[in-house]
Design a protein around this motif. Structure first.
Motif, PDB file in Angstrom:
ATOM      1  N   SER A   1       0.836  -1.208   0.000  1.00 50.90           N
ATOM      2  CA  SER A   1       0.000   0.000   0.000  1.00 50.90           C
ATOM      3  C   SER A   1       0.867   1.252   0.000  1.00 50.90           C
ATOM      4  O   SER A   1       0.607   2.213  -0.751  1.00 50.90           O
ATOM      5  CB  SER A   1      -0.919   0.009   1.225  1.00 50.90           C
ATOM      6  N   LEU A   2       1.893   1.278   0.839  1.00 47.57           N
ATOM      7  CA  LEU A   2       2.787   2.437   0.915  1.00 47.57           C
ATOM      8  C   LEU A   2       3.528   2.660  -0.395  1.00 47.57           C
ATOM      9  O   LEU A   2       3.686   3.796  -0.863  1.00 47.57           O
ATOM     10  CB  LEU A   2       3.783   2.256   2.064  1.00 47.57           C
ATOM     11  N   ILE A   3       3.977   1.561  -1.005  1.00 43.49           N
ATOM     12  CA  ILE A   3       4.707   1.672  -2.276  1.00 43.49           C
ATOM     13  C   ILE A   3       3.838   2.334  -3.337  1.00 43.49           C
ATOM     14  O   ILE A   3       4.247   3.293  -4.006  1.00 43.49           O
ATOM     15  CB  ILE A   3       5.162   0.275  -2.758  1.00 43.49           C
ATOM     16  N   HIS A   4       2.614   1.849  -3.489  1.00 47.68           N
ATOM     17  CA  HIS A   4       1.738   2.375  -4.548  1.00 47.68           C
ATOM     18  C   HIS A   4       1.231   3.782  -4.219  1.00 47.68           C
ATOM     19  O   HIS A   4       0.906   4.541  -5.140  1.00 47.68           O
ATOM     20  CB  HIS A   4       0.580   1.412  -4.782  1.00 47.68           C
ATOM     21  N   MET A   5       1.202   4.136  -2.973  1.00 43.56           N
ATOM     22  CA  MET A   5       0.792   5.488  -2.599  1.00 43.56           C
ATOM     23  C   MET A   5       1.920   6.496  -2.831  1.00 43.56           C
ATOM     24  O   MET A   5       1.676   7.622  -3.286  1.00 43.56           O
ATOM     25  CB  MET A   5       0.364   5.528  -1.129  1.00 43.56           C
ATOM     26  N   LEU A   6       3.159   6.106  -2.529  1.00 39.30           N
ATOM     27  CA  LEU A   6       4.272   7.057  -2.529  1.00 39.30           C
ATOM     28  C   LEU A   6       5.079   7.109  -3.821  1.00 39.30           C
ATOM     29  O   LEU A   6       5.911   8.001  -3.992  1.00 39.30           O
ATOM     30  CB  LEU A   6       5.226   6.733  -1.363  1.00 39.30           C
ATOM     31  N   ARG A   7       4.848   6.169  -4.734  1.00 32.59           N
ATOM     32  CA  ARG A   7       5.655   6.146  -5.961  1.00 32.59           C
ATOM     33  C   ARG A   7       5.546   7.471  -6.734  1.00 32.59           C
ATOM     34  O   ARG A   7       6.530   7.989  -7.246  1.00 32.59           O
ATOM     35  CB  ARG A   7       5.213   5.003  -6.879  1.00 32.59           C
ATOM     36  N   LYS A   8       4.336   7.999  -6.814  1.00 33.04           N
ATOM     37  CA  LYS A   8       4.126   9.225  -7.599  1.00 33.04           C
ATOM     38  C   LYS A   8       3.499  10.343  -6.778  1.00 33.04           C
ATOM     39  O   LYS A   8       3.172  11.404  -7.330  1.00 33.04           O
ATOM     40  CB  LYS A   8       3.232   8.915  -8.812  1.00 33.04           C
ATOM     41  N   HIS A   9       3.347  10.106  -5.478  1.00 34.69           N
ATOM     42  CA  HIS A   9       2.665  11.096  -4.637  1.00 34.69           C
ATOM     43  C   HIS A   9       3.341  11.213  -3.279  1.00 34.69           C
ATOM     44  O   HIS A   9       4.120  10.347  -2.879  1.00 34.69           O
ATOM     45  CB  HIS A   9       1.191  10.707  -4.442  1.00 34.69           C
ATOM     46  N   ARG A  10       3.049  12.288  -2.596  1.00 35.84           N
ATOM     47  CA  ARG A  10       3.529  12.449  -1.233  1.00 35.84           C
ATOM     48  C   ARG A  10       2.345  12.783  -0.333  1.00 35.84           C
ATOM     49  O   ARG A  10       1.323  13.315  -0.778  1.00 35.84           O
ATOM     50  CB  ARG A  10       4.608  13.534  -1.125  1.00 35.84           C
ATOM     51  N   VAL A  11       2.502  12.457   0.946  1.00 31.90           N
ATOM     52  CA  VAL A  11       1.471  12.714   1.954  1.00 31.90           C
ATOM     53  C   VAL A  11       1.879  13.959   2.728  1.00 31.90           C
ATOM     54  O   VAL A  11       3.009  14.049   3.223  1.00 31.90           O
ATOM     55  CB  VAL A  11       1.333  11.517   2.918  1.00 31.90           C
ATOM     56  N   VAL A  12       0.976  14.937   2.829  1.00 36.32           N
ATOM     57  CA  VAL A  12       1.297  16.194   3.518  1.00 36.32           C
ATOM     58  C   VAL A  12       0.209  16.545   4.524  1.00 36.32           C
ATOM     59  O   VAL A  12      -0.901  16.014   4.484  1.00 36.32           O
ATOM     60  CB  VAL A  12       1.471  17.364   2.515  1.00 36.32           C
ATOM     61  N   ARG A  13       0.557  17.437   5.421  1.00 34.07           N
ATOM     62  CA  ARG A  13      -0.405  17.901   6.421  1.00 34.07           C
ATOM     63  C   ARG A  13      -1.508  18.722   5.767  1.00 34.07           C
ATOM     64  O   ARG A  13      -1.289  19.409   4.780  1.00 34.07           O
ATOM     65  CB  ARG A  13       0.278  18.766   7.475  1.00 34.07           C
ATOM     66  N   GLY A  14      -2.690  18.655   6.381  1.00 36.03           N
ATOM     67  CA  GLY A  14      -3.806  19.493   5.973  1.00 36.03           C
ATOM     68  C   GLY A  14      -4.329  20.228   7.196  1.00 36.03           C
ATOM     69  O   GLY A  14      -3.789  20.080   8.311  1.00 36.03           O
ATOM     70  N   LEU A  15      -5.373  20.975   7.027  1.00 30.50           N
ATOM     71  CA  LEU A  15      -5.944  21.734   8.145  1.00 30.50           C
ATOM     72  C   LEU A  15      -6.525  20.826   9.217  1.00 30.50           C
ATOM     73  O   LEU A  15      -6.565  21.167  10.396  1.00 30.50           O
ATOM     74  CB  LEU A  15      -7.034  22.684   7.621  1.00 30.50           C
ATOM     75  N   LYS A  16      -6.967  19.634   8.816  1.00 26.42           N
ATOM     76  CA  LYS A  16      -7.569  18.695   9.767  1.00 26.42           C
ATOM     77  C   LYS A  16      -6.566  17.715  10.368  1.00 26.42           C
ATOM     78  O   LYS A  16      -6.927  16.895  11.219  1.00 26.42           O
ATOM     79  CB  LYS A  16      -8.680  17.893   9.084  1.00 26.42           C
ATOM     80  N   THR A  17      -5.317  17.785   9.933  1.00 17.87           N
ATOM     81  CA  THR A  17      -4.301  16.861  10.454  1.00 17.87           C
ATOM     82  C   THR A  17      -3.987  17.192  11.901  1.00 17.87           C
ATOM     83  O   THR A  17      -3.614  18.321  12.226  1.00 17.87           O
ATOM     84  CB  THR A  17      -3.013  16.925   9.619  1.00 17.87           C
ATOM     85  N   THR A  18      -4.127  16.224  12.773  1.00 19.94           N
ATOM     86  CA  THR A  18      -3.847  16.435  14.199  1.00 19.94           C
ATOM     87  C   THR A  18      -2.402  16.055  14.518  1.00 19.94           C
ATOM     88  O   THR A  18      -1.799  15.235  13.829  1.00 19.94           O
ATOM     89  CB  THR A  18      -4.790  15.584  15.069  1.00 19.94           C
ATOM     90  N   ASP A  19      -1.862  16.652  15.576  1.00 23.78           N
ATOM     91  CA  ASP A  19      -0.501  16.303  16.003  1.00 23.78           C
ATOM     92  C   ASP A  19      -0.461  14.934  16.672  1.00 23.78           C
ATOM     93  O   ASP A  19       0.546  14.236  16.621  1.00 23.78           O
ATOM     94  CB  ASP A  19       0.037  17.361  16.974  1.00 23.78           C
TER      95      ASP A  19
END
Length: 524
Positions: A483-501
């Motif tokens: 899952s991580l491989i197919h998610m990160l190959r062409k994309h990155r995960v970043v914080r949003g306004l709803k992202t909690t610490d």
């Protein structure tokens, strides 16, 4: 009339009060430090959990915070039930591994279903050993390699879905999105059914699956109550015939497995999925074939089960169809929430620690690049392994492990005796944050799992320890990595306004995080 009803209610209250409080002197009589109980919920931990103030994952921690942080053995009460809490590495190791013969079983649990009551997780004694021995052959690296092509195919669908999420620019809850990947993987690798929940979320398979596990929005209002009642009062639950599983969804999956099994037998077709592999293991046992056991890690060596004198599955009273259906169901039931929750935690940490995300990505580029994703390539991703383990350590999804004492046990180094039938919890959260076991215990750092840092492997208990550990660990990790491989190959995960610490478990359902696991997906 009102007088009679009042007297009856008073009598019922007195009876319940007596049943709950009659053992409140259990630990005091034995000289064991304990968290004082009160009617009706027992000690402080259960009180806060059952009154909706804290998550069930915090129960043991709450007990220890009542002045018992330095005690190795502590007692507490859940309703009227005495529970032992072990807060020591060496004692935990003895209970889970070295003295396992005293703690073979888990808490009794009645589903009042033919197949649910044959789940390996609820079986006891020799019945459990028989089925565990059979299922150990299902999740070897060799068998997972055969299964991996099905998961990779779902991963390709997931990658397309991730691309559409990036284009939308909206924040998404990765517990939900990761759950789609997890469910479709289980559908194809477990049941031989290919669905695409990314395109059609309300497909029949997914709706029935979410109903079966009691997911938010699909569960009945009594689902959690039934779970608690069946866990705490298994005998009464069995007597009252409390149905744990929703009948229509259970029948749906039983019918799928039965038809698939029959079709495979008639046609000889093989997909190398869970159904095929369980059938192969049963055939192997029928022939009396002995297999060489290879322990791929210290974790597996500690989990080794001695089965001398134990009958094979078909000689122990189980029929082939029941073994197949119950364990295929368990594969889904135990694997879905744990894998989807674990993946969502990974996504949260990727968003919070972009430098770590880039290291995960760089390793992927070096090992896989633009090439095909294969089982062997996935196994080469060592930093990703460290990252996933650190996610589980830091979030502490499994703060304690529970066992039932099956014969009187004198706790080494003490005068305390755990009587047969008592429940024992080994607390691991304190181990996961101990500087003696991890280089940076209070920081999120995948290097905590670098072999060069002399990792204490017992201190990491996300998948349990000893013979009762999670048998599907390899499958869960494989699904998360794909899952991580197919998610990160062409994309990155970043914080949003709803992202909690911080991810805070919901007090009503510890499989869900209170504020979700919201992040944004961006194209690289």
């Amino acid at each position: 009339m009102f007088l009679e009803i009042g007297l009856l209610l008073l009598l019922v209250f007195i009876l319940v009060y007596y049943k709950v409080t009659r053992q409140f002197g259990f630990f005091k009589e034995r000289g064991i430090p304990y968290d004082k109980p009160s009617f009706p919920f027992g000690s402080s931990g259960p009180w806060k959990v059952f009154t909706g103030r804290e998550s069930a994952l915090e129960m043991e921690n709450i007990v220890l915070q009542q002045g018992f942080q330095n005690e190795k053995v502590v007692g507490y009460f859940m309703f009227g039930q005495p529970n032992f809490l072990i807060n020591d590495e060496e004692l935990s190791k003895r209970i889970l591994i070295k003295d396992f013969d005293y703690f073979v079983d888990r808490r009794p649990f009645n589903t009042n279903s033919k197949y649910g009551d044959a789940f390996m997780t609820v079986l006891t004694g020799d019945d459990w050993k028989t089925v565990r021995s059979l299922m150990s052959g299902v999740f070897t690296s060799g068998k997972l390699k055969l299964m991996s092509k099905h998961i990779i195919k779902v991963g390709e669908n997931f990658e397309k879905h991730i691309s559409s999420l990036a284009e939308s620019g909206t924040e998404v809850d990765m517990k939900v999105e990761g759950g789609l990947m997890t469910l479709d993987s289980i559908a194809t690798a477990g049941f031989g059914i290919e669905v695409n929940s990314f395109k059609e979320r309300e497909n029949t398979f997914r709706v029935m699956a979410m109903t079966l596990i009691g997911a938010p929005g699909y569960a009945s209002q009594t689902a959690m109550l039934k779970l608690v009642f069946s866990s705490l009062f298994p005998t009464l639950s069995k007597y009252l015939k409390v149905q744990f599983f929703p009948g229509n969804s259970l029948d749906f999956f039983v019918d799928i497995i039965r038809k698939t099994y029959k079709q495979r037998i008639e046609t000889g077709q093989k997909r190398n999925d869970i159904i095929d592999i369980i059938v192969d293991e049963l055939k192997s046992q029928k022939k009396g074939e002995k297999k060489e056991v290879h322990h791929e890690s210290e974790f597996e060596k500690d989990a080794a089960l001695h089965t001398e004198g134990i009958a094979n599955a078909l000689e122990s009273g189980f029929d082939e169809e029941t073994i197949l259906i119950s364990n295929a169901l368990l594969f889904f039931f135990a694997g879905f929430e744990t894998t989807s929750s674990g993946f969502s935690v990974c996504c949260h940490k990727l968003a919070l620690y972009p430098d770590v995300q880039e290291k995960v990505y760089s390793e992927m580029e070096e090992v896989i690049g633009d090439g095909s994703v294969t089982f062997d390539k996935v196994q080469e991703l060592k930093y990703m392994d460290m990252f996933i383990q650190e996610c589980f350590r830091f979030q502490s999804l499994v703060p304690s492990l529970e066992r039932v004492c099956v014969k009187d046990y004198k706790i080494p180094g003490t005068d305390y005796v755990v009587p047969k039938g008592r429940i024992v919890h080994t607390y691991s959260k304190s181990l996961s944050r101990d500087k003696n076991y991890f280089k940076q215990p209070n920081e999120f750092d995948p290097e905590n799992f670098n072999p060069e840092n002399n990792l204490n492997k017992f201190a990491y208990q996300a998948f349990g320890q000893g013979p009762r550990n999670c048998i599907g660990m390899r499958y869960a990790l494989l699904t998360m990595k794909i899952s991580l491989i197919h998610m990160l190959r062409k994309h990155r995960v970043v914080r949003g306004l709803k992202t909690t610490d911080v991810l805070v478990p919901d007090v009503k359902n510890f499989n869900v995080f209170k504020d979700g696991v919201f992040v944004k997906i961006e194209k690289r």
